[in-house]
Design a protein around this motif. Structure first.
Motif, PDB file in Angstrom:
ATOM      1  N   TYR A   8       0.845  -1.197   0.000  1.00  0.00           N
ATOM      2  CA  TYR A   8       0.000   0.000   0.000  1.00  0.00           C
ATOM      3  C   TYR A   8       0.878   1.243   0.000  1.00  0.00           C
ATOM      4  CZ  TYR A   8       1.145   0.633   4.918  1.00  0.00           C
ATOM      5  OH  TYR A   8       1.826   0.835   6.089  1.00  0.00           O
ATOM      6  N   LEU A   9       0.311   2.306  -0.533  1.00  0.00           N
ATOM      7  CA  LEU A   9       0.975   3.604  -0.478  1.00  0.00           C
ATOM      8  C   LEU A   9       0.523   4.300   0.800  1.00  0.00           C
ATOM      9  CD1 LEU A   9       0.456   4.647  -4.200  1.00  0.00           C
ATOM     10  CD2 LEU A   9       2.583   3.880  -3.127  1.00  0.00           C
ATOM     11  N   PRO A  10       1.443   4.867   1.585  1.00  0.00           N
ATOM     12  CA  PRO A  10       1.068   5.484   2.862  1.00  0.00           C
ATOM     13  C   PRO A  10      -0.009   6.559   2.722  1.00  0.00           C
ATOM     14  CG  PRO A  10       3.453   5.348   2.683  1.00  0.00           C
ATOM     15  CD  PRO A  10       2.895   4.926   1.358  1.00  0.00           C
ATOM     16  N   GLU A  11      -0.004   7.288   1.610  1.00  0.00           N
ATOM     17  CA  GLU A  11      -0.999   8.345   1.432  1.00  0.00           C
ATOM     18  C   GLU A  11      -2.353   7.809   0.958  1.00  0.00           C
ATOM     19  OE1 GLU A  11       1.343   8.126  -2.457  1.00  0.00           O
ATOM     20  OE2 GLU A  11       1.812   8.046  -0.336  1.00  0.00           O
ATOM     21  N   ARG A  12      -2.411   6.541   0.523  1.00  0.00           N
ATOM     22  CA  ARG A  12      -3.667   5.956   0.050  1.00  0.00           C
ATOM     23  C   ARG A  12      -3.766   4.478   0.453  1.00  0.00           C
ATOM     24  NH1 ARG A  12      -6.854   8.858  -3.080  1.00  0.00           N
ATOM     25  NH2 ARG A  12      -7.875   7.024  -3.890  1.00  0.00           N
ATOM     26  N   PRO A  13      -3.792   4.186   1.740  1.00  0.00           N
ATOM     27  CA  PRO A  13      -3.851   2.780   2.154  1.00  0.00           C
ATOM     28  C   PRO A  13      -5.156   2.096   1.746  1.00  0.00           C
ATOM     29  CG  PRO A  13      -4.121   4.215   4.047  1.00  0.00           C
ATOM     30  CD  PRO A  13      -3.746   5.087   2.886  1.00  0.00           C
ATOM     31  N   GLN A  14      -6.198   2.875   1.473  1.00  0.00           N
ATOM     32  CA  GLN A  14      -7.472   2.288   1.053  1.00  0.00           C
ATOM     33  C   GLN A  14      -7.368   1.670  -0.346  1.00  0.00           C
ATOM     34  OE1 GLN A  14      -6.892   5.522   1.554  1.00  0.00           O
ATOM     35  NE2 GLN A  14      -7.763   6.745  -0.107  1.00  0.00           N
ATOM     36  N   ASP A  15      -6.312   1.991  -1.087  1.00  0.00           N
ATOM     37  CA  ASP A  15      -6.099   1.430  -2.423  1.00  0.00           C
ATOM     38  C   ASP A  15      -5.036   0.331  -2.402  1.00  0.00           C
ATOM     39  OD1 ASP A  15      -7.978   3.142  -3.565  1.00  0.00           O
ATOM     40  OD2 ASP A  15      -6.475   4.690  -3.955  1.00  0.00           O
ATOM     41  N   ALA A  16      -4.946  -0.401  -1.308  1.00  0.00           N
ATOM     42  CA  ALA A  16      -3.950  -1.461  -1.169  1.00  0.00           C
ATOM     43  C   ALA A  16      -4.141  -2.520  -2.248  1.00  0.00           C
ATOM     44  CB  ALA A  16      -4.061  -2.099   0.212  1.00  0.00           C
ATOM     45  N   VAL A  17      -3.039  -3.208  -2.565  1.00  0.00           N
ATOM     46  CA  VAL A  17      -3.029  -4.238  -3.594  1.00  0.00           C
ATOM     47  C   VAL A  17      -2.451  -5.509  -2.991  1.00  0.00           C
ATOM     48  CG1 VAL A  17      -2.056  -4.874  -5.828  1.00  0.00           C
ATOM     49  CG2 VAL A  17      -2.715  -2.513  -5.400  1.00  0.00           C
ATOM     50  N   LEU A  18      -3.059  -6.641  -3.291  1.00  0.00           N
ATOM     51  CA  LEU A  18      -2.487  -7.907  -2.846  1.00  0.00           C
ATOM     52  C   LEU A  18      -1.270  -8.198  -3.712  1.00  0.00           C
ATOM     53  CD1 LEU A  18      -5.655 -10.046  -2.156  1.00  0.00           C
ATOM     54  CD2 LEU A  18      -4.390  -8.543  -0.641  1.00  0.00           C
ATOM     55  N   ALA A  19      -0.153  -8.443  -3.074  1.00  0.00           N
ATOM     56  CA  ALA A  19       1.116  -8.567  -3.784  1.00  0.00           C
ATOM     57  C   ALA A  19       1.321  -9.927  -4.421  1.00  0.00           C
ATOM     58  CB  ALA A  19       2.275  -8.256  -2.834  1.00  0.00           C
TER      59      ALA A  19
END
Length: 141
Positions: free
Chosen positions: A95-106
């Motif tokens: 996830y990007l710290p500024e947009r954790p709601q847009d996390a991606v399963l790696a």
């Protein structure tokens, strides 16, 4: 008048395809950026459900995954990949710290060929629709 309606319909269809394509490209770029620059986290599958298929097709499995950010916030993300998951499974998340709601399963496999093919087909359709609209408008004059 029928030609004008056809031009309008083709123009709207072409613009709609371009907007959908632009959103898909933006999402793909964000996903790639998240996978390359995002912070890692350990996720856990909380819930698994199946979205029913249609026209005789099997349903698609979805999973809700929870993870914690570096600053301790608990976040949820959806896995719509269709991969088989079970409640309690551990999955890597980025996830990007500024947009954790847009996390991606790696652990998702890249879908580059499908995305490229869809993009080319969509672009071709949009160009054809917009060209038909322009030709119809020119004929009206």
């Amino acid at each position: 008048m029928a030609l004008g309606a056809f031009a309008l319909l083709c123009g709207v269809a072409g613009l709609l395809v371009l907007v959908i394509g632009a959103r898909a490209v933006r999402r793909r770029v964000r996903t790639r950026r998240t996978l390359s620059d995002g912070l890692p986290a350990d996720g856990q599958v909380l819930h698994v459900y199946t979205v029913p298929g249609d026209q005789g097709r099997d349903g698609v499995q979805h999973a809700v995954v929870a993870f914690r950010t570096v600053d301790g916030r608990r976040m949820l993300t959806n896995d719509e990949s269709g991969l088989s998951r079970a409640v309690g499974d551990q999955v890597p998340v980025r996830y990007l710290p500024e947009r954790p709601q847009d996390a991606v399963l790696a652990d998702l496999p890249p879908n580059l060929p499908g995305a490229v093919l869809l993009g080319l087909c969509g672009t071709g359709f949009a160009v054809a629709c917009l060209s038909a609209a322009v030709l119809a408008i020119v004929r009206l004059r």
